[in-house]
Scaffold this motif. Structure first.
Motif, PDB file in Angstrom:
ATOM      1  N   THR A 131       5.287   3.883   9.152  1.00 42.73           N
ATOM      2  CA  THR A 131       5.324   3.324   7.801  1.00 42.73           C
ATOM      3  C   THR A 131       4.167   3.902   7.000  1.00 42.73           C
ATOM      4  O   THR A 131       3.004   3.783   7.401  1.00 42.73           O
ATOM      5  CB  THR A 131       5.224   1.785   7.837  1.00 42.73           C
ATOM      6  N   GLN A 147       9.298   4.600   4.844  1.00 43.15           N
ATOM      7  CA  GLN A 147       9.587   4.789   6.254  1.00 43.15           C
ATOM      8  C   GLN A 147       9.751   6.280   6.504  1.00 43.15           C
ATOM      9  O   GLN A 147      10.721   6.888   6.055  1.00 43.15           O
ATOM     10  CB  GLN A 147      10.846   4.013   6.652  1.00 43.15           C
ATOM     11  N   ARG A 194       1.260   2.213  -1.950  1.00 44.13           N
ATOM     12  CA  ARG A 194       2.604   2.277  -2.509  1.00 44.13           C
ATOM     13  C   ARG A 194       3.125   0.862  -2.735  1.00 44.13           C
ATOM     14  O   ARG A 194       2.914  -0.028  -1.899  1.00 44.13           O
ATOM     15  CB  ARG A 194       3.547   3.004  -1.553  1.00 44.13           C
ATOM     16  N   LYS A 195       3.813   0.658  -3.852  1.00 46.73           N
ATOM     17  CA  LYS A 195       4.407  -0.652  -4.101  1.00 46.73           C
ATOM     18  C   LYS A 195       5.452  -0.968  -3.046  1.00 46.73           C
ATOM     19  O   LYS A 195       5.555  -2.115  -2.573  1.00 46.73           O
ATOM     20  CB  LYS A 195       5.032  -0.686  -5.495  1.00 46.73           C
ATOM     21  N   THR A 196       6.233   0.046  -2.658  1.00 43.77           N
ATOM     22  CA  THR A 196       7.215  -0.096  -1.581  1.00 43.77           C
ATOM     23  C   THR A 196       6.857   0.900  -0.486  1.00 43.77           C
ATOM     24  O   THR A 196       6.903   2.112  -0.714  1.00 43.77           O
ATOM     25  CB  THR A 196       8.639   0.192  -2.088  1.00 43.77           C
ATOM     26  N   PRO A 197       6.475   0.447   0.710  1.00 48.27           N
ATOM     27  CA  PRO A 197       6.116   1.368   1.790  1.00 48.27           C
ATOM     28  C   PRO A 197       7.259   2.323   2.115  1.00 48.27           C
ATOM     29  O   PRO A 197       8.434   1.974   1.998  1.00 48.27           O
ATOM     30  CB  PRO A 197       5.810   0.431   2.965  1.00 48.27           C
ATOM     31  N   THR A 218       1.944   3.844   3.690  1.00 52.62           N
ATOM     32  CA  THR A 218       1.544   3.025   2.538  1.00 52.62           C
ATOM     33  C   THR A 218       0.617   3.780   1.587  1.00 52.62           C
ATOM     34  O   THR A 218       0.421   3.350   0.454  1.00 52.62           O
ATOM     35  CB  THR A 218       0.835   1.748   3.004  1.00 52.62           C
ATOM     36  N   GLU A 267      -1.901  -8.076  -7.067  1.00 50.71           N
ATOM     37  CA  GLU A 267      -1.440  -6.716  -7.330  1.00 50.71           C
ATOM     38  C   GLU A 267      -1.427  -6.404  -8.824  1.00 50.71           C
ATOM     39  O   GLU A 267      -1.061  -7.251  -9.642  1.00 50.71           O
ATOM     40  CB  GLU A 267      -0.031  -6.499  -6.764  1.00 50.71           C
ATOM     41  N   GLU A 302       5.800   4.561  -7.221  1.00 53.39           N
ATOM     42  CA  GLU A 302       5.070   3.457  -7.850  1.00 53.39           C
ATOM     43  C   GLU A 302       3.932   3.006  -6.939  1.00 53.39           C
ATOM     44  O   GLU A 302       4.144   2.797  -5.743  1.00 53.39           O
ATOM     45  CB  GLU A 302       6.000   2.279  -8.128  1.00 53.39           C
ATOM     46  N   TYR A 303       2.756   2.861  -7.535  1.00 52.30           N
ATOM     47  CA  TYR A 303       1.587   2.400  -6.792  1.00 52.30           C
ATOM     48  C   TYR A 303       1.018   1.144  -7.443  1.00 52.30           C
ATOM     49  O   TYR A 303       1.201   0.909  -8.644  1.00 52.30           O
ATOM     50  CB  TYR A 303       0.499   3.479  -6.769  1.00 52.30           C
TER      51      TYR A 303
END
Length: 348
Positions: free
Chosen positions: A50, A280, A275-278, A52, A240, A231-232
């Motif tokens: 993952t 994979q 990252r806003k969304t990790p 990030t 956040e 997006e961060y």
């Protein structure tokens, strides 16, 4: 006869030379391999991970100072401090006590500046009625709110007893601390139990300022980079804030929610970015990733007795390991050393 035996041995040795040379060449060919390279192919399986992109940074913020709460007319010894940093200064809340009597914070349109008794008129009387309703001493605002009546005086007596003062029908402005705005939050409280009350007008409570800009600064010597199109967010005190990666600053929509720097944060507000969304991703040896003159990135995968290139995108690399964002499946093996195995390891 002896001469004949010597000649026979020499002829036998000469006849064996081609066989010895053939053996040496065969051995050398085995060491090189069928493709003529001396290095054996190394295959590896990708590892799921993952991503990030978490890293430390500082937020250098510019802020307008917040409203300040000043001491009122109360005189005596501070016997208790109720307000704490981070507390919401709700209207009617007890901020501190002087000589055992509550001092109540209230955001009135004008500060209370004089005693108010039955018959007193003015806009401050209307604010007193609003306070008495808020504290439950009056059921509702009177028809003529700017005139104090007998009912006002009785409500003042109930309010006085409620805050620990002797019952009286005359309102004491020292009971109330003027709040310059609604919905304030205490940042620092400059009151101590046992001290004399600060002089009227002295700042006793500060509130957070309004941040007008907030740029991001790397927390170490590495440059601050963000993956394109991702997006961060910055995380401060567990909250956040959206990052504008183009300007490397906190997005304008998030500024109203960002606190101003503390006195100890002269170099910036400590924060984390991620990252806003990790993502994979699949981790492979960095040596497996090849490129070409166009900047295309690829991996070489086994295909029978040969290898085929697949185009990939990466999501960072560190310590000899590269994260593959797309183009590779977890079940596929990759050639870890294409530069040593292939004649043309560049991406097609």
């Amino acid at each position: 006869m002896a001469t004949l035996r010597v000649r026979t041995r020499l002829l036998s040795g000469v006849a064996l030379l081609p066989l010895l040379l053939a053996a040496v060449l065969t051995l050398r060919q085995d060491e090189l391999g069928d493709d003529g390279h001396s290095t054996s192919p190394l295959l590896s399986s990708p590892t799921s991970r993952t991503v990030t992109d978490e890293r430390q940074l500082r937020i250098v913020a510019t802020a307008i100072p917040g409203p300040e709460v000043a001491a009122g007319a109360a005189r005596g010894t501070v016997t208790s401090v109720k307000a704490r940093p981070g507390d919401a200064l709700a209207g009617g809340a007890v901020l501190f006590q002087v000589d055992g009597i509550d001092r109540v914070g209230f955001a009135s349109s004008i500060p209370f500046y004089r005693p108010i008794a039955s018959g007193t008129e003015g806009p401050d009387v209307a604010e007193l009625h609003r306070l008495l309703v808020l504290k439950g001493a009056l059921d509702a605002m009177p028809a003529n709110a700017q005139v104090a009546t007998f009912a006002t005086a009785q409500a003042v007596g109930d309010f006085a007893e409620h805050i620990g003062a002797a019952r009286t029908t005359t309102f004491d402005p020292g009971w109330v601390v003027f709040l310059p705005a609604q919905e304030l939050v205490a940042e620092a409280v400059n009151l101590k139990v046992g001290q004399q009350t600060p002089a009227q007008g002295a700042v006793i409570i500060t509130t957070p300022g309004k941040v007008t800009s907030a740029r991001l600064v790397s927390g170490n010597q590495e440059p601050l980079n963000f993956a394109p199109g991702v997006e961060y967010v910055a995380i401060v005190d567990g909250q956040e804030f959206v990052i504008d990666t183009g300007t490397q600053s906190i997005a304008a929509a998030s500024l109203p929610h960002l606190r101003s720097p503390k006195e100890t944060e002269r170099d910036g507000i400590p924060a984390l970015t991620e990252r806003k969304t990790p993502l994979q991703a699949l981790a492979v040896p960095s040596s497996a990733v090849m490129t070409n003159e166009k900047g295309t990135l690829c991996l070489w995968l086994p295909a029978g007795k040969t290898y085929r290139a697949v185009t990939v995108t990466v999501a960072g690399a560190r310590g000899g390991v590269t994260n593959i964002a797309s183009g590779l499946e977890a079940s596929q093996q990759v050639l870890s050393n294409p530069a040593q195995v292939l004649d043309e390891p560049q991406c097609p």
